[in-house]
Design a protein around this motif. Structure first.
Motif, PDB file in Angstrom:
ATOM      1  N   MET A   1      50.996  64.338  56.857  1.00 48.49           N
ATOM      2  CA  MET A   1      49.656  63.758  56.737  1.00 48.49           C
ATOM      3  C   MET A   1      48.601  64.824  57.013  1.00 48.49           C
ATOM      4  O   MET A   1      48.719  65.597  57.967  1.00 48.49           O
ATOM      5  CB  MET A   1      49.491  62.573  57.704  1.00 48.49           C
ATOM      6  CG  MET A   1      48.114  61.903  57.591  1.00 48.49           C
ATOM      7  SD  MET A   1      47.950  60.473  58.674  1.00 48.49           S
ATOM      8  CE  MET A   1      49.064  59.296  57.884  1.00 48.49           C
ATOM      9  N   LEU A   2      47.573  64.863  56.169  1.00 48.65           N
ATOM     10  CA  LEU A   2      46.492  65.819  56.304  1.00 48.65           C
ATOM     11  C   LEU A   2      45.297  65.143  56.963  1.00 48.65           C
ATOM     12  O   LEU A   2      44.920  64.030  56.598  1.00 48.65           O
ATOM     13  CB  LEU A   2      46.100  66.347  54.920  1.00 48.65           C
ATOM     14  CG  LEU A   2      44.980  67.385  54.838  1.00 48.65           C
ATOM     15  CD1 LEU A   2      45.415  68.685  55.512  1.00 48.65           C
ATOM     16  CD2 LEU A   2      44.608  67.627  53.387  1.00 48.65           C
ATOM     17  N   VAL A   3      44.664  65.804  57.928  1.00 52.09           N
ATOM     18  CA  VAL A   3      43.471  65.289  58.597  1.00 52.09           C
ATOM     19  C   VAL A   3      42.282  66.136  58.160  1.00 52.09           C
ATOM     20  O   VAL A   3      42.295  67.364  58.319  1.00 52.09           O
ATOM     21  CB  VAL A   3      43.613  65.321  60.129  1.00 52.09           C
ATOM     22  CG1 VAL A   3      42.345  64.766  60.788  1.00 52.09           C
ATOM     23  CG2 VAL A   3      44.839  64.523  60.572  1.00 52.09           C
ATOM     24  N   VAL A   4      41.256  65.482  57.596  1.00 55.18           N
ATOM     25  CA  VAL A   4      40.096  66.193  57.061  1.00 55.18           C
ATOM     26  C   VAL A   4      38.823  65.624  57.670  1.00 55.18           C
ATOM     27  O   VAL A   4      38.571  64.411  57.604  1.00 55.18           O
ATOM     28  CB  VAL A   4      40.026  66.069  55.522  1.00 55.18           C
ATOM     29  CG1 VAL A   4      38.785  66.786  54.991  1.00 55.18           C
ATOM     30  CG2 VAL A   4      41.288  66.628  54.883  1.00 55.18           C
ATOM     31  N   LYS A  64      47.195  60.790  53.118  1.00 52.04           N
ATOM     32  CA  LYS A  64      48.624  60.752  52.896  1.00 52.04           C
ATOM     33  C   LYS A  64      48.885  60.910  51.404  1.00 52.04           C
ATOM     34  O   LYS A  64      48.373  60.136  50.585  1.00 52.04           O
ATOM     35  CB  LYS A  64      49.218  59.435  53.397  1.00 52.04           C
ATOM     36  CG  LYS A  64      50.745  59.413  53.376  1.00 52.04           C
ATOM     37  CD  LYS A  64      51.275  58.154  54.051  1.00 52.04           C
ATOM     38  CE  LYS A  64      52.804  58.153  54.072  1.00 52.04           C
ATOM     39  NZ  LYS A  64      53.351  56.937  54.723  1.00 52.04           N
ATOM     40  N   GLU A  65      49.653  61.916  51.028  1.00 51.77           N
ATOM     41  CA  GLU A  65      49.929  62.206  49.628  1.00 51.77           C
ATOM     42  C   GLU A  65      50.598  61.014  48.945  1.00 51.77           C
ATOM     43  O   GLU A  65      51.510  60.393  49.487  1.00 51.77           O
ATOM     44  CB  GLU A  65      50.831  63.442  49.511  1.00 51.77           C
ATOM     45  CG  GLU A  65      50.999  63.942  48.096  1.00 51.77           C
ATOM     46  CD  GLU A  65      51.807  65.229  48.025  1.00 51.77           C
ATOM     47  OE1 GLU A  65      52.147  65.639  46.902  1.00 51.77           O
ATOM     48  OE2 GLU A  65      52.106  65.818  49.084  1.00 51.77           O
ATOM     49  N   GLY A  66      50.109  60.705  47.743  1.00 53.02           N
ATOM     50  CA  GLY A  66      50.683  59.611  46.979  1.00 53.02           C
ATOM     51  C   GLY A  66      50.065  58.261  47.270  1.00 53.02           C
ATOM     52  O   GLY A  66      50.370  57.282  46.588  1.00 53.02           O
ATOM     53  N   ARG A  67      49.194  58.185  48.281  1.00 48.89           N
ATOM     54  CA  ARG A  67      48.550  56.920  48.626  1.00 48.89           C
ATOM     55  C   ARG A  67      47.162  56.867  47.990  1.00 48.89           C
ATOM     56  O   ARG A  67      46.376  57.800  48.127  1.00 48.89           O
ATOM     57  CB  ARG A  67      48.447  56.780  50.144  1.00 48.89           C
ATOM     58  CG  ARG A  67      47.976  55.402  50.597  1.00 48.89           C
ATOM     59  CD  ARG A  67      48.236  55.186  52.079  1.00 48.89           C
ATOM     60  NE  ARG A  67      47.524  56.164  52.910  1.00 48.89           N
ATOM     61  CZ  ARG A  67      47.683  56.275  54.226  1.00 48.89           C
ATOM     62  NH1 ARG A  67      48.543  55.488  54.854  1.00 48.89           N
ATOM     63  NH2 ARG A  67      47.005  57.167  54.917  1.00 48.89           N
ATOM     64  N   HIS A 106      35.765  62.017  39.428  1.00 47.36           N
ATOM     65  CA  HIS A 106      37.193  61.749  39.474  1.00 47.36           C
ATOM     66  C   HIS A 106      37.685  61.722  40.925  1.00 47.36           C
ATOM     67  O   HIS A 106      37.090  62.330  41.816  1.00 47.36           O
ATOM     68  CB  HIS A 106      37.964  62.822  38.698  1.00 47.36           C
ATOM     69  CG  HIS A 106      37.626  62.866  37.240  1.00 47.36           C
ATOM     70  ND1 HIS A 106      37.911  61.829  36.377  1.00 47.36           N
ATOM     71  CD2 HIS A 106      37.004  63.816  36.489  1.00 47.36           C
ATOM     72  CE1 HIS A 106      37.502  62.132  35.166  1.00 47.36           C
ATOM     73  NE2 HIS A 106      36.938  63.331  35.201  1.00 47.36           N
ATOM     74  N   GLU A 107      38.780  61.011  41.134  1.00 48.41           N
ATOM     75  CA  GLU A 107      39.363  60.906  42.470  1.00 48.41           C
ATOM     76  C   GLU A 107      39.807  62.277  42.982  1.00 48.41           C
ATOM     77  O   GLU A 107      40.460  63.042  42.262  1.00 48.41           O
ATOM     78  CB  GLU A 107      40.581  59.965  42.449  1.00 48.41           C
ATOM     79  CG  GLU A 107      40.227  58.496  42.278  1.00 48.41           C
ATOM     80  CD  GLU A 107      39.662  57.863  43.537  1.00 48.41           C
ATOM     81  OE1 GLU A 107      39.893  58.425  44.627  1.00 48.41           O
ATOM     82  OE2 GLU A 107      38.989  56.825  43.425  1.00 48.41           O
ATOM     83  N   GLN A 108      39.447  62.558  44.233  1.00 50.58           N
ATOM     84  CA  GLN A 108      39.872  63.747  44.970  1.00 50.58           C
ATOM     85  C   GLN A 108      39.755  65.021  44.126  1.00 50.58           C
ATOM     86  O   GLN A 108      40.694  65.810  44.012  1.00 50.58           O
ATOM     87  CB  GLN A 108      41.286  63.560  45.519  1.00 50.58           C
ATOM     88  CG  GLN A 108      41.358  62.437  46.550  1.00 50.58           C
ATOM     89  CD  GLN A 108      42.645  62.425  47.339  1.00 50.58           C
ATOM     90  OE1 GLN A 108      43.226  63.471  47.608  1.00 50.58           O
ATOM     91  NE2 GLN A 108      43.105  61.245  47.735  1.00 50.58           N
TER      92      GLN A 108
END
Length: 259
Positions: A1-4, A64-67, A106-108
């Protein structure tokens, strides 16, 4: 999980379950992001008031990748524009700015210049009376960032400078797909051109050289406002798939018509 940890502007919110919200942010670090803010609708929530559309906040995101929908851990209000509700024109312009970004971004997909343009434009709406001009300025710069900026000086076919003096005639022609005017000599051979007055085209060219810091004194006649607004609606429809008339401006004009 990445925290930004990042600055963000609230684009849209919807209720989620009994006490939470799903918020669409445009963030400085990650572009457009949808995230759950747990407990945001509770009466004692400290962050619920910071999640109104247009709010400029600082958030901590758990990615979280993929979420598709992420989670907000912290949220602090930096700038609020809730008071725009007392001025229908400011409200419509502010909401139109975030509506454009919501519909187009676009998303992200990080775009720091777009984030800064949006933040600067909302701040300028807050402190100036040239409100509608700011929306047009924003749309010009947004088109530039997305790669389809219009130009107003020369005919795109023969490259000659367009004569916009009053004695040149009231109306000129503009090729929406090419993003450029067409001179009187070349226009008869072209189809599907947009008719625009010399006065409105002059104002568009002047606006293209402005910055958010010097737009405060920019003035538009009411007929020029209507003409330029129609120009941008048609121009974005020509370059953005599925683009529709801005809902916020449609509501604003309907409200004015019934007053």
């Amino acid at each position: 999980m990445l925290v930004v940890k990042t600055e963000a502007i609230v684009l849209r919110t919807i209720k989620f379950k009994e006490s939470s919200k799903i918020v669409t942010f445009y963030t400085k670090e990650l572009g457009r992001v949808g995230a759950i803010v747990k407990g945001a609708r509770r009466a004692n929530s400290k962050i619920g008031a910071a999640l109104e559309p247009m709010s400029h906040v600082q958030i901590v995101l758990y990615i979280k990748e993929g979420r598709e929908v992420q989670t907000v851990g912290q949220c602090a209000l930096l700038y609020s524009y809730h008071h725009f509700a007392a001025d229908l024109e400011k409200l419509s312009v502010g909401l139109s700015i975030i509506e454009l970004v919501y519909d187009i971004a676009h998303e992200q997909e990080q775009n720091i210049p777009l984030f800064e343009l949006m933040a600067d434009s909302l701040a300028t709406v807050n402190k100036t009376s040239a409100t509608t001009a700011i929306l047009f300025f924003f749309m010009l710069k947004l088109a530039e960032l997305l790669g389809f900026a219009p130009v107003f000086g020369n005919c795109h076919l023969c490259k000659k400078e367009i004569n916009r003096e009053p004695n040149a005639g009231k109306w000129l022609m503009f090729d929406l797909h090419k993003g450029s005017p067409v001179c009187e000599h070349c226009s008869p051979a072209q189809h599907g051109l947009f008719k625009i007055s010399a006065a409105a085209l002059n104002k568009l060219q002047q606006l293209s050289f402005k910055t958010t810091s010097d737009i405060g004194g920019f003035t538009l006649e009411q007929k020029e406002e209507h003409e330029i607004e129609e120009f941008f609606a048609r121009y974005f429809q020509s370059h953005v798939t599925g683009f529709k008339q801005l809902r916020s401006r449609k509501i604003y004009h309907t409200s004015n018509d019934t007053r």
